[in-house]
Design an enzyme around this catalytic site. Structure first.
Site, PDB file in Angstrom:
ATOM      1  N   HIS A 403      36.003  38.355  43.830  1.00 37.82           N
ATOM      2  CA  HIS A 403      36.921  39.491  43.770  1.00 37.82           C
ATOM      3  C   HIS A 403      38.071  39.272  44.751  1.00 37.82           C
ATOM      4  CE1 HIS A 403      34.436  41.623  41.056  1.00 37.82           C
ATOM      5  NE2 HIS A 403      33.462  41.900  41.919  1.00 37.82           N
ATOM      6  N   CYS A 452      41.519  37.969  40.892  1.00 37.93           N
ATOM      7  CA  CYS A 452      42.550  38.883  40.383  1.00 37.93           C
ATOM      8  C   CYS A 452      43.645  39.090  41.438  1.00 37.93           C
ATOM      9  CB  CYS A 452      41.936  40.223  40.000  1.00 37.93           C
ATOM     10  SG  CYS A 452      40.857  40.125  38.561  1.00 37.93           S
TER      11      CYS A 452
END
Length: 825
Positions: A403, A452
């Site tokens: 993440h 991301c």
């Protein structure tokens, strides 16, 4: 058993161990259909009456290691003559459907598997699959995922076979409500009209080469393409050689070198083999000549004053002069894959991504540290250790999968213990790491960020990062564009994320790093599932033709170089394999392997036992609570059962395996107990022995990454928020750090089984909209072993074929391309 009646007449104790184990696990559940309910029903049967005292003895089994009250009860009623039929009646009375599923007649047994083969068009070819054990068996053949018309016989016959029949085939064997799949078989069909005039008319199973590699004359920069092909059964394997030396990763029918240089000149030939048979192709002379003209690969912008200040003639000479080959003084890589998040969606692909990237970078002579699932303090400590390995001229590469987010142009990597929501104070800033790398005067800084880059709405703080120095040779490869998501593929097994799926196919190419990443971006752009959702972004200040394949030319044996090599070697030391001797005469061999820098696999096997000992088993137990090892995942018969899906082909067979992850959390030396349980022919009872083993601190545990106080080993004192040297949540601490020199015999190869004879050379969670293939319904299937193409199908599987061989790239790609996607955020 030939039929079900024989099966149901068996005694309960004669059931196979996996059946009894599964049945016991189901009955051990504490509910109204558990083992106590079974005991009540059995107690009402006069043949197998079970007393309350015996039930209490069964209940005490929970206090034993891997003890099972249900297994004790089943053994008790089996000793009193209980048959499988009786047990089924008891379970039917309970209405326990799940337990009944564990007891079934033997599954369909396929006795003849189809074999892969390479053939010539125009011949008759037969793929055979034959099963036994049940009457009324039915067959259905599949090509890829489509049923073969009229393919409902044991033999699939092609008469004659055509080029269009090339593909992968599998047979589903059905009997009533049960079914079994055969192995996959690959059929390659060659049309002799396109084989350079070669001829082969016999198909007796022996290998015959039908396409020979051809000599070629090329210019520097051209692409070399060599091809050979052979027919045979089983399907041939290939290995290319140049001047008698095997070429790395050249094990396909085609050998391609995209950008040839003078050193690629030579005599090429291919070995075609299978088992004990092998043939050699003709030698093909490859001649490489220089190009007549020279072009400028990099555009240069200078003012007129700059040109004359530099010297007009010198400038013209430099434009026409071929650039010298760049080199690194060393190559170092830190790979971090975060999956098991405590407060955020878990990921799957980072483990495979880090493993594949590790193996590729090692082929490029990088010193690689690969780590899984790090907390914030562990990540900061790992970056500190990474910085210790850097020096002037060193190529440094940082890869992160997990993440992440991006705010105000700064990228943040999210640790596994980050709170929900997280902010910059809980994460690591990539630009701060780059700042510290610049101060090391590295020759190349590469950041591959597989995460991301969406904005974090919970983080409004503008990072106070000092301005980066104006230095060249910095490359950022972002897996996705700014304010976009990066995806991983949602499949039943373990697969790569989208970025690494394409990067690993290009990483070994001898190309400028930005050219290589450009090609990866083009490959990703043709991938339909992520088209319009994810695109690779490249940022670079590269002013030289630097490549990951550049050679290493050390600056000399300086103190810094020695310390760097020792630091890397220390983090990759495996314990030596050992033999344990017990008083009863049993000898146990114990070995160790590294799957990652913080993941250790222990495997044990019994190499000798007394003749009067009828059975014995050895297992490891009593590990430190810091490692949080689940006893149910220890001492398994296959590496896959422990969660070690990637290293299994490198481990010896016929052992018991235990996988220890998160070694960075180990504060003390790793000690555990080796237990031996045996039974002598003259004694009915089992006898136990045990011994204590201490293997010190293996692999990354030696670096104490668990420490919360900053060791500040790179001696950076600049106050950069979110930098590895200063955590916003912690006060920096300084502590003297001493390198220790370990004997050469304790140094071992990384990602392999310990061999004393070989020392190292160097001293987002939510599902995105996407069309999904029906095969996604099989996500409950266990991942497969690369070397075992036979699919073990569970009772609740979907009745469609699933491919399981690692070397069938085309078939695997056709599955992956239409799987669902998960994002990393």
């Amino acid at each position: 058993m030939s039929d079900s009646s024989d099966f149901y007449s068996l005694n309960v104790n004669t059931l196979k161990d996996p059946v009894l184990k599964k049945l016991s696990e189901v009955l051990d559940k504490t509910n109204n259909k558990g083992w106590r309910k079974l005991g009540e029903i059995v107690a009402n049967d006069r043949r197998f009456r079970v007393s309350m005292e015996e039930m209490e003895k069964c209940s005490l089994k929970v206090l034993e290691l891997e003890g099972s009250p249900s297994r004790s009860l089943l053994r008790l009623i089996g000793d009193r003559g209980c048959s499988v039929k009786d047990l089924v009646e008891f379970l039917q009375t309970m209405g326990h459907a799940e337990a009944l599923q564990c007891i079934k007649p033997p599954a369909i047994k396929i006795i003849i598997q189809p074999q892969s083969q390479a053939v010539l068009s125009g011949h008759t070819v037969r793929l055979g699959c034959h099963a036994a054990g049940h009457p009324n068996i039915q067959y259905q053949w599949f090509k890829i995922k489509e049923e073969v018309p009229n393919g409902n016989s044991p033999d699939l016959v092609f008469s004659p076979v055509r080029v269009g029949d090339t593909g992968f085939y599998i047979c589903r064997v059905n009997c009533g409500g049960s079914f079994e799949f055969s192995q996959w078989a690959q059929l390659e069909v060659y049309d002799m009209a396109a084989t350079y005039g070669s001829a082969c008319y016999s198909l007796d199973g022996k290998f015959k080469i039908v396409i020979q590699p051809q000599p070629q004359r090329l210019m520097i920069g051209d692409t070399l393409e060599l091809e050979c092909a052979a027919v045979g059964k089983p399907i041939p394997q290939y290995q290319w050689y140049r001047n008698g030396v095997p070429l790395r990763d050249a094990n396909k029918k085609r050998c391609t070198i995209p950008y040839v240089r003078l050193e690629h000149q030579g005599k090429y030939r291919c070995e075609v083999f299978s088992h004990e048979e092998h043939l050699w192709t003709h030698e093909a002379d490859i001649v490489i000549g220089p190009r007549i003209s020279c072009t400028i690969s990099e555009a240069t912008e200078c003012s007129e004053e700059d040109i004359y200040a530099f010297g007009h003639s010198d400038f013209e000479n430099s434009r026409n002069k071929s650039p010298e080959k760049a080199y690194a003084t060393d190559k170092v890589a830190l790979l971090i894959g975060n999956m098991s998040y405590q407060n955020h969606p878990k990921l799957k692909a980072p483990m495979v991504d880090v493993y594949d990237l590790t193996n590729l970078l090692r082929q490029l002579n990088f010193k690689v540290v690969s780590l899984l699932d790090l907390t914030e303090s562990e990540m900061r400590n790992a970056v500190d250790e990474f910085l210790l390995l850097l020096d002037k001229g060193v190529y440094g590469l940082l890869y992160y999968a997990g993440h992440g987010y991006e705010n105000y142009g700064n990228s943040f990597m999210v640790p596994v213990d980050a709170p929900n929501p997280y902010r910059s104070a809980n994460c690591l800033c990539v630009q701060s790491i780059l700042k510290l790398m610049q101060e090391k005067e590295t020759g190349l800084n590469v950041f591959l960020l597989d995460m991301c880059r969406k904005r974090n709405i919970h983080d409004d703080i503008i990072p106070n990062v000092e301005a980066l120095r104006v230095t060249a040779n910095i490359v950022f490869g972002y897996a996705t564009c700014q304010d976009a998501e990066a995806f991983e593929l949602n499949s039943s097994g373990f697969t790569n994320g989208v970025f690494i799926k394409f990067l690993k196919k290009r990483l070994l190419e001898d190309e400028k790093i930005t050219v290589l990443l450009d090609r990866v971006a083009e490959d990703m752009g043709r991938f339909d599932p992520t088209k319009g959702k994810q695109a690779l972004e490249i940022r670079s200040s590269l002013s030289e033709k630097r490549a990951l394949t550049d050679p290493i030319q050390p600056r000399g044996c300086s103190d810094e170089t020695m310390a760097r090599n020792l630091q890397w070697a220390k983090a990759h030391e495996l314990p030596e394999s050992m033999c344990l001797y017990f008083d009863c005469g049993v000898q146990i061999k114990m070995g160790f392997a590294a799957e990652f820098s913080n993941v250790l696999v222990i495997y044990t096997s019994i190499v000798r036992k007394p003749e009067d000992m009828s059975s014995c088993q050895a297992y490891v137990t009593n590990f430190t609570p810091e490692l949080d090892v689940d006893p149910k995942e220890m001492n398994k018969g296959t590496p896959e059962e422990t969660g070690s899906y990637l290293l299994s082909k490198s481990l010896p067979q016929h052992c018991l395996y235990t996988r220890l992850s998160s070694l960075q959390k180990l504060k003390e030396q790793l000690a555990f107990t080796v237990c031996l349980q045996g039974k002598f022919t003259s004694v009915e009872d089992l006898v136990d022995w045990s011994t204590e083993v201490n293997i010190g601190k293996p692999l990354i545990a030696k670096l104490d990454l668990h420490r919360t106080m900053r060791r500040n080993s790179c001696l950076q004192t600049c106050l950069i928020p979110h930098s590895p040297s200063h955590s916003p949540c912690q006060s920096p601490g300084v502590e003297h750090y001493y390198h220790q020199c370990y004997p050469q015999q304790y140094q071992s190869s990384y990602l392999g089984v310990y061999d004393p004879a070989h020392a190292p050379q160097g001293t987002c969670g939510s599902t995105c909209d996407s069309d999904s293939l029906d095969f996604g319904a099989c996500s409950n299937l266990p991942p497969y072993h690369q070397d075992n193409p036979t699919l073990a199908v569970s009772t609740n599987r979907v009745n469609i074929p699933i491919e399981t061989t690692d070397d069938i790239n085309e078939l695997q790609t056709s599955f992956i391309d239409s799987l669902q996607l998960h994002d990393r955020y």
